[in-house]
Design a protein around this motif. Structure first.
Motif, mmCIF file in Angstrom:
data_model
loop_
_atom_site.group_PDB
_atom_site.id
_atom_site.type_symbol
_atom_site.label_atom_id
_atom_site.label_comp_id
_atom_site.label_asym_id
_atom_site.label_seq_id
_atom_site.Cartn_x
_atom_site.Cartn_y
_atom_site.Cartn_z
ATOM 1 N N ALA A 90 -10.482 -7.531 -9.740
ATOM 2 C CA ALA A 90 -10.442 -6.244 -10.443
ATOM 3 C C ALA A 90 -10.877 -6.426 -11.892
ATOM 4 O O ALA A 90 -10.076 -6.367 -12.811
ATOM 5 C CB ALA A 90 -9.030 -5.656 -10.382
ATOM 6 N N ASP A 136 0.804 -1.218 0.000
ATOM 7 C CA ASP A 136 0.000 0.000 0.000
ATOM 8 C C ASP A 136 0.842 1.275 0.000
ATOM 9 O O ASP A 136 0.314 2.371 0.180
ATOM 10 C CB ASP A 136 -0.938 -0.006 1.202
ATOM 11 C CG ASP A 136 -1.880 -1.198 1.169
ATOM 12 O OD1 ASP A 136 -2.446 -1.462 0.089
ATOM 13 O OD2 ASP A 136 -2.016 -1.883 2.197
ATOM 14 N N ALA A 139 2.647 4.270 -8.472
ATOM 15 C CA ALA A 139 1.462 3.633 -7.907
ATOM 16 C C ALA A 139 1.874 2.557 -6.900
ATOM 17 O O ALA A 139 2.976 2.012 -6.976
ATOM 18 C CB ALA A 139 0.627 2.997 -9.016
ATOM 19 N N THR A 140 0.987 2.267 -5.960
ATOM 20 C CA THR A 140 1.303 1.224 -4.974
ATOM 21 C C THR A 140 1.391 -0.138 -5.678
ATOM 22 O O THR A 140 0.808 -0.323 -6.758
ATOM 23 C CB THR A 140 0.211 1.132 -3.890
ATOM 24 O OG1 THR A 140 -0.993 0.613 -4.476
ATOM 25 C CG2 THR A 140 -0.066 2.484 -3.246
ATOM 26 N N THR A 167 -15.758 -1.885 -10.245
ATOM 27 C CA THR A 167 -15.076 -1.589 -8.998
ATOM 28 C C THR A 167 -14.313 -2.813 -8.520
ATOM 29 O O THR A 167 -14.806 -3.931 -8.622
ATOM 30 C CB THR A 167 -16.107 -1.165 -7.922
ATOM 31 O OG1 THR A 167 -16.843 -0.048 -8.423
ATOM 32 C CG2 THR A 167 -15.426 -0.807 -6.620
ATOM 33 N N SER A 168 -13.138 -2.586 -7.996
ATOM 34 C CA SER A 168 -12.330 -3.698 -7.503
ATOM 35 C C SER A 168 -12.582 -3.925 -6.013
ATOM 36 O O SER A 168 -13.142 -3.072 -5.328
ATOM 37 C CB SER A 168 -10.848 -3.416 -7.746
ATOM 38 O OG SER A 168 -10.451 -2.268 -7.023
ATOM 39 N N ARG A 225 2.978 4.056 -1.881
ATOM 40 C CA ARG A 225 3.286 4.658 -3.174
ATOM 41 C C ARG A 225 4.803 4.734 -3.335
ATOM 42 O O ARG A 225 5.526 5.036 -2.390
ATOM 43 C CB ARG A 225 2.676 6.047 -3.276
ATOM 44 C CG ARG A 225 1.152 6.018 -3.291
ATOM 45 C CD ARG A 225 0.548 7.383 -3.500
ATOM 46 N NE ARG A 225 0.740 7.894 -4.852
ATOM 47 C CZ ARG A 225 0.060 7.486 -5.926
ATOM 48 N NH1 ARG A 225 -0.829 6.531 -5.809
ATOM 49 N NH2 ARG A 225 0.279 8.032 -7.101
ATOM 50 N N HIS A 247 -0.204 -2.716 -4.926
ATOM 51 C CA HIS A 247 -1.591 -3.189 -5.053
ATOM 52 C C HIS A 247 -2.271 -2.565 -6.278
ATOM 53 O O HIS A 247 -2.936 -3.252 -7.052
ATOM 54 C CB HIS A 247 -2.379 -2.884 -3.779
ATOM 55 C CG HIS A 247 -3.757 -3.436 -3.792
ATOM 56 N ND1 HIS A 247 -4.104 -4.586 -3.123
ATOM 57 C CD2 HIS A 247 -4.883 -3.024 -4.419
ATOM 58 C CE1 HIS A 247 -5.385 -4.846 -3.332
ATOM 59 N NE2 HIS A 247 -5.879 -3.903 -4.113
ATOM 60 N N GLN A 248 -2.106 -1.257 -6.450
ATOM 61 C CA GLN A 248 -2.697 -0.579 -7.611
ATOM 62 C C GLN A 248 -2.117 -1.113 -8.915
ATOM 63 O O GLN A 248 -2.840 -1.296 -9.898
ATOM 64 C CB GLN A 248 -2.448 0.934 -7.521
ATOM 65 C CG GLN A 248 -3.232 1.614 -6.440
ATOM 66 C CD GLN A 248 -2.769 3.036 -6.190
ATOM 67 O OE1 GLN A 248 -1.584 3.368 -6.345
ATOM 68 N NE2 GLN A 248 -3.700 3.895 -5.791
ATOM 69 N N ARG A 249 -0.836 -1.389 -8.932
ATOM 70 C CA ARG A 249 -0.201 -1.957 -10.120
ATOM 71 C C ARG A 249 -0.819 -3.316 -10.453
ATOM 72 O O ARG A 249 -1.059 -3.623 -11.619
ATOM 73 C CB ARG A 249 1.303 -2.144 -9.883
ATOM 74 C CG ARG A 249 2.091 -0.881 -9.834
ATOM 75 C CD ARG A 249 3.512 -1.186 -9.387
ATOM 76 N NE ARG A 249 4.352 -0.019 -9.420
ATOM 77 C CZ ARG A 249 5.540 0.026 -9.995
ATOM 78 N NH1 ARG A 249 6.050 -1.018 -10.570
ATOM 79 N NH2 ARG A 249 6.253 1.129 -9.978
ATOM 80 N N GLU A 307 -3.819 -4.462 -9.619
ATOM 81 C CA GLU A 307 -5.182 -4.267 -10.140
ATOM 82 C C GLU A 307 -5.141 -3.866 -11.611
ATOM 83 O O GLU A 307 -5.928 -4.369 -12.420
ATOM 84 C CB GLU A 307 -5.929 -3.206 -9.328
ATOM 85 C CG GLU A 307 -6.388 -3.687 -7.983
ATOM 86 C CD GLU A 307 -7.266 -2.676 -7.257
ATOM 87 O OE1 GLU A 307 -7.598 -1.613 -7.838
ATOM 88 O OE2 GLU A 307 -7.629 -2.961 -6.098
ATOM 89 N N ARG A 308 -4.231 -2.982 -11.966
ATOM 90 C CA ARG A 308 -4.122 -2.559 -13.373
ATOM 91 C C ARG A 308 -3.743 -3.740 -14.261
ATOM 92 O O ARG A 308 -4.294 -3.917 -15.348
ATOM 93 C CB ARG A 308 -3.073 -1.439 -13.498
ATOM 94 C CG ARG A 308 -2.750 -1.079 -14.940
ATOM 95 C CD ARG A 308 -3.289 0.258 -15.327
ATOM 96 N NE ARG A 308 -3.043 0.564 -16.724
ATOM 97 C CZ ARG A 308 -2.329 1.596 -17.161
ATOM 98 N NH1 ARG A 308 -1.778 2.435 -16.298
ATOM 99 N NH2 ARG A 308 -2.186 1.800 -18.439
#
Length: 195
Positions: free
Chosen positions: A146, A105, A115-116, A151-152, A107, A118-120, A122-123
């Motif tokens: 995701a 989590d 991006a974190t 919404t994820s 950045r 986690h965000q990576r 999800e992408r």
């Protein structure tokens, strides 16, 4: 379409907890999971032949990596779990194992795109069309959902807790969602990829 599945985790015993305990480092200053592949192979019953990128498994296809030139970053899984039904999408799950000390989590925890982790991840799931995956970190196993255009959400399983009496219900839930039966041998409409 919402499916009504009657799913009940198998109660976990002292033997189940002890099996997990052998694969977990009790020292809180170290990563909780000693060997992520040994964990999924032993505890969840995954077979290397069904997991691209796994030790002794098939090669991980290049098309599961995503290059982001604007950020000088490439997103890629460590493993991809095959869908035995052989449908349009041949993968049920992508798995990413983060290096020791990487906070999912935070950045900027990884080079390139800030991006974190986690965000990576999800992408990566959205862009590859594989809507579910596991993000394995020092402390947790995260089941991430995701789907593209939606919404994820995610659910974390604290690794050390899975080896305790109090964590037996979580261990049962993890197995219910991700063990060999759910991923490979259940009826197609009961597999993880169908839900």
């Amino acid at each position: 379409m919402v499916k009504d599945l009657i799913l009940e985790p198998t109660p976990q015993s002292q033997i189940d907890s002890a099996e997990v305990e052998l694969l977990v480092d009790p020292d809180p200053m170290k990563p909780a999971m000693v060997d992520p592949w040994a964990f999924v192979e032993t505890i969840l019953g995954w077979e290397a032949r069904m997991v691209a990128g796994a030790p002794g498994g098939p090669a991980l296809p290049d098309r599961l990596s995503l290059r982001l030139p604007e950020y000088d970053t490439t997103l890629s899984p460590d493993w991809a779990v095959v869908d035995p039904s052989g449908g349009e999408q041949p993968w049920q799950l992508l798995v990413r194992v983060e290096e020791e000390g990487v906070d999912p989590d935070q950045r900027g925890a990884l080079g390139g795109w800030e991006a974190t982790p986690h965000q990576r991840f999800e992408r990566l799931l959205r862009e590859t069309g594989v809507s579910a995956g596991l993000l394995i970190t020092d402390q947790d196993i995260r089941l991430v959902f995701a789907p593209k255009g939606e919404t994820s959400g995610w659910l974390a399983f604290p690794i050390r807790s899975l080896a305790t009496v109090g964590g037996r219900a979580m261990l049962g839930g993890l197995k219910l969602m991700l063990d060999r039966g759910r991923l490979f041998t259940d009826a197609e409409d009961h597999r993880a990829s169908a839900n």
